[in-house]
Each structure stands twice: as structure tokens, then as C-alpha cells.
Design a protein around this motif. Structure first.
Motif, PDB file in Angstrom:
ATOM      1  N   GLN A   3       0.839  -1.197   0.000  1.00  0.00           N
ATOM      2  CA  GLN A   3       0.000   0.000   0.000  1.00  0.00           C
ATOM      3  C   GLN A   3       0.875   1.249   0.000  1.00  0.00           C
ATOM      4  O   GLN A   3       1.733   1.416   0.861  1.00  0.00           O
ATOM      5  N   SER A  12      -2.418  12.374   0.749  1.00  0.00           N
ATOM      6  CA  SER A  12      -2.731  10.945   0.784  1.00  0.00           C
ATOM      7  C   SER A  12      -3.909  10.701   1.706  1.00  0.00           C
ATOM      8  O   SER A  12      -3.966  11.264   2.804  1.00  0.00           O
ATOM      9  N   ARG A  13      -4.831   9.873   1.280  1.00  0.00           N
ATOM     10  CA  ARG A  13      -5.969   9.595   2.145  1.00  0.00           C
ATOM     11  C   ARG A  13      -5.537   8.814   3.385  1.00  0.00           C
ATOM     12  O   ARG A  13      -6.210   8.843   4.404  1.00  0.00           O
ATOM     13  N   TYR A  14      -4.397   8.166   3.321  1.00  0.00           N
ATOM     14  CA  TYR A  14      -3.908   7.437   4.486  1.00  0.00           C
ATOM     15  C   TYR A  14      -3.550   8.384   5.627  1.00  0.00           C
ATOM     16  O   TYR A  14      -3.715   8.037   6.799  1.00  0.00           O
ATOM     17  N   TYR A  21      -8.127   3.015   6.049  1.00  0.00           N
ATOM     18  CA  TYR A  21      -7.877   2.667   4.652  1.00  0.00           C
ATOM     19  C   TYR A  21      -7.096   1.372   4.405  1.00  0.00           C
ATOM     20  O   TYR A  21      -7.333   0.723   3.382  1.00  0.00           O
ATOM     21  N   PHE A  25      -8.470  -1.142   1.625  1.00  0.00           N
ATOM     22  CA  PHE A  25      -7.638  -1.471   0.468  1.00  0.00           C
ATOM     23  C   PHE A  25      -7.609  -2.984   0.242  1.00  0.00           C
ATOM     24  O   PHE A  25      -7.804  -3.472  -0.874  1.00  0.00           O
ATOM     25  N   THR A 104     -14.613   7.889  -5.043  1.00  0.00           N
ATOM     26  CA  THR A 104     -13.166   7.768  -4.946  1.00  0.00           C
ATOM     27  C   THR A 104     -12.711   6.387  -4.495  1.00  0.00           C
ATOM     28  O   THR A 104     -11.569   6.029  -4.690  1.00  0.00           O
ATOM     29  N   LEU A 105     -13.605   5.627  -3.877  1.00  0.00           N
ATOM     30  CA  LEU A 105     -13.242   4.280  -3.444  1.00  0.00           C
ATOM     31  C   LEU A 105     -13.438   3.268  -4.559  1.00  0.00           C
ATOM     32  O   LEU A 105     -12.915   2.175  -4.502  1.00  0.00           O
ATOM     33  N   GLN A 133      -3.957   2.842  -7.051  1.00  0.00           N
ATOM     34  CA  GLN A 133      -3.118   3.131  -5.890  1.00  0.00           C
ATOM     35  C   GLN A 133      -2.538   4.543  -5.961  1.00  0.00           C
ATOM     36  O   GLN A 133      -2.447   5.235  -4.947  1.00  0.00           O
ATOM     37  N   TRP A 136      -5.107   6.989  -4.823  1.00  0.00           N
ATOM     38  CA  TRP A 136      -5.255   7.036  -3.373  1.00  0.00           C
ATOM     39  C   TRP A 136      -4.106   7.795  -2.722  1.00  0.00           C
ATOM     40  O   TRP A 136      -4.267   8.383  -1.660  1.00  0.00           O
ATOM     41  N   THR A 140      -7.772  13.022  -1.967  1.00  0.00           N
ATOM     42  CA  THR A 140      -8.790  12.655  -0.987  1.00  0.00           C
ATOM     43  C   THR A 140     -10.125  13.107  -1.560  1.00  0.00           C
ATOM     44  O   THR A 140     -10.197  13.548  -2.707  1.00  0.00           O
TER      45      THR A 140
END
Length: 329
Positions: A3, A12-14, A21, A25, A104-105, A133, A136, A140
Motif C-alpha cells: 500500500q 494521501s488519504r492514508y 484505509y 484497500f 473515490t473508493l 493506488q 489514493w 482525498t
């Protein structure tokens, strides 16, 4: 597939919610792979696949994407094609309490040709998942960063993401802000059991790097010798930054240092303490060793990644600004 948690200084959404996430993922990838594989094994035509995709996009998303494709998990998989990922209970969240970011997902593979073998199908799937990837790691729901096209062509980034296990969290040349000063690190692989700091040493093909304990090494390309800055300096600097952050936040995770060149050779007389040398001769074996990990994600691994994310520098723009401009036009 590892990831991509942070890419340079991109949003980053993380970094918005690291506890959420990683599990999404893994589930998203597994469910969509099961879906594509089921359709391929059922002998459905490309036209049918495309029709199904269009129908799914038009349908109201009353349930989550994971519930939507859950039935495909019931297909019996060959052992060599199944990627079973265990997720620590510490990381599981009640996803019903979190509204889905449907736009977005969503990841839906574009079936551009009919693969003849399961390996061709898998290759097509992971190549398209790579682009997902990157999305992501650079956007966001409300923010987005401009991605340098070089990262889309980066063979090492692609190899790491497509080869390493789902439970590995990758930081790729992240920019940290320590005491108001930006510090660019190299590559960090946060595994369930350790943090691997990697410094990349790649210039001309077949170059030989002769190492010493001095400030400069000698790079030999054919009959030409040239001095290059000792890469251990940068690697040790990265280790110290990470070690200090871990210590300040009570993170108990071993740090391992790796000096890597895929297209050259490292010649270091004697033994190098605490640093693994990986060059063209043993790079495939090194990747295979990392790939064999079967450990589930750990709480300390997530805490360590969060510690790094708290210090990262981020450059992005708000999507709403562009939407407002378009409406004004």
C-alpha cells in the motif's frame, strides 16, 4: 500488493485516517479480483463485462462496495491464485458507521482484451490497480495533488507495489517537516515486524560502486572512474530521523538499513555493520524474501506509520476551488 501510504509531498488519504484505509484497500482488492476472476472463469465476453460495469455505475449505491461484490468471494479459488490476507482485529472498524466515498473508493477494471491464462488476467488486473493506488496516494475526497508523470513510469515503485504483500505500507521519498525544515527521505517499507529504510543508488547500467568508510566512493563505468558521495551518509541520516521519531512517540519497531542498486554492483571490502547491500546480483532474491511474509498487520506497525505521517509535508489544492471556478464560467 503493498500500500502506497505517502508519495513525496502529495496528499494521501492514508494521512487522513490510517486506521481505516489499509483494511479497505485489502478488501477492495480481494473482492474485485474475485469478481474479475469469476467472470473470466465463467467465460463471459468482453462485451458482457463492459455491460456489467456500466450497469453497476448507473445503479444507486445503497450498500458499500464490499457488500456489493461479496458474493464473488464464494467462488472456489485455486490455492496458487488466492491471496488470503489476515487483518488484525485491532484494525477492524465498523464500516457501517463511516459513509462510503463511492466516487473515490470505486475501482472497476477496464477489460481491454480477453486474457488467455489466469496469469495474463492477473497481470492486467494489477497493472490497472497500480493506477488506482496512485490515485489514493495523491487525492482525498476534497483535496488533490499534481502527480509528476515520472512516478507513473517508475519501475521500482511499480515493482514494490505489485510484488510486496498487502500488509506492507510504503513511503516513497516522503518529505518530512522537522523543526519547520523540510527533510526528504528515501524509501521506507513499514512491514508488520520492522521498518526497512532503503537508499537507492542507481545511475549508469553496469556501474560498479567501490565503497569505503570515507566521504566519497568510486563509481567505475567501463574505464572511467568518478567520485560519488558516500550513500551511507544519506541512509544513516534517514535512520536517525526515523529512530528519533519512534523514540519520541514510544514506537518499538526495529529499523533495518538497505543500500539498493538494481542495475549496478556494490564492491565493499570487508563487512558493513548493520547495512544490507542489495545489487543486481541478489535483488531478485531480496524481493522474493520480502514477498514471503505471511504476518498480518500489527498495531505497532500502524502506530509507526502514523508517527511518520504526523510529520509529513503536504502540497495540494482544494477540489472545491476548481468546482467554484467552473460554475462561475
Amino acid at each position: 500488493m503493498a500500500q502506497l501510504v505517502k508519495l513525496q509531498d502529495y496528499i494521501s488519504r492514508y494521512e487522513k485516517d490510517l486506521a481505516r484505509y489499509p483494511t479497505q484497500f485489502i478488501r477492495l482488492k480481494q473482492n474485485q479480483w474475485g469478481r474479475v476472476k469469476y467472470q473470466w472463469q465463467s467465460g463471459e465476453t468482453i462485451e458482457r463485462w463492459e455491460q456489467d460495469l456500466e450497469t453497476e455505475v448507473e445503479e444507486p449505491k445503497k450498500s458499500s462496495i464490499f457488500q456489493k461484490f461479496f458474493t464473488f468471494n464464494k467462488v472456489k479459488e485455486d490455492e496458487e491464485d488466492t491471496e488470503n490476507i489476515e487483518v488484525s482485529n485491532e484494525l477492524l472498524l465498523n464500516e457501517d458507521e463511516i459513509p462510503e466515498e463511492s466516487s473515490t473508493l470505486l475501482f472497476e477494471p477496464n477489460i481491454v482484451y480477453a486474457p488467455n491464462t489466469i496469469e495474463e488476467l492477473k497481470r492486467m488486473f494489477i497493472d490497472q490497480f497500480f493506477h488506482f493506488q496512485m490515485k489514493w496516494a495523491s487525492s482525498t475526497l476534497r483535496e488533490k495533488s499534481y502527480v509528476d508523470p515520472k512516478f507513473m513510469r517508475d519501475t521500482l515503485l511499480r515493482a514494490m507495489l505489485q510484488t510486496l504483500p498487502d500488509t506492507y505500507l510504503l513511503f516513497y521519498f516522503p518529505i518530512l517537516r522537522i523543526k519547520k525544515a523540510p527533510i526528504e527521505l528515501d524509501i521506507m517499507i513499514m512491514t508488520p515486524t520492522e521498518c526497512i529504510c532503503v537508499t537507492l543508488l542507481e545511475q549508469e547500467d553496469q556501474a560498479v560502486y567501490v565503497g569505503t568508510s570515507e566521504r566519497f566512493w568510486v563509481k567505475k563505468v567501463g574505464k572511467v572512474d568518478k567520485k560519488v558521495l558516500n550513500p551511507i551518509i544519506q541512509l544513516s541520516r534517514m535512520e536517525k530521523v526515523v529512530e528519533q521519531l519512534f523514540m519520541q512517540n514510544g514506537i518499538d519497531l526495529p529499523i533495518r538499513k538497505v543500500l539498493l542498486t538494481r542495475n549496478g554492483f556494490i564492491d565493499y571490502p570487508g563487512k558493513m555493520y548493520g547495512i544490507q547491500l542489495v545489487d543486481k546480483r541478489n535483488f531478485p532474491e531480496w524481493m522474493q524474501h520480502l514477498q514471503k511474509s505471511v504476518s498480518p498487520m500489527k498495531h505497532m506497525q500502524i502506530r509507526a506509520a502514523e508517527t511518520i505521517l504526523k510529520t509529513v509535508q503536504t502540497t495540494s489544492f482544494n477540489r472545491d476551488i476548481w468546482n467554484t471556478d467552473k460554475e462561475a464560467e
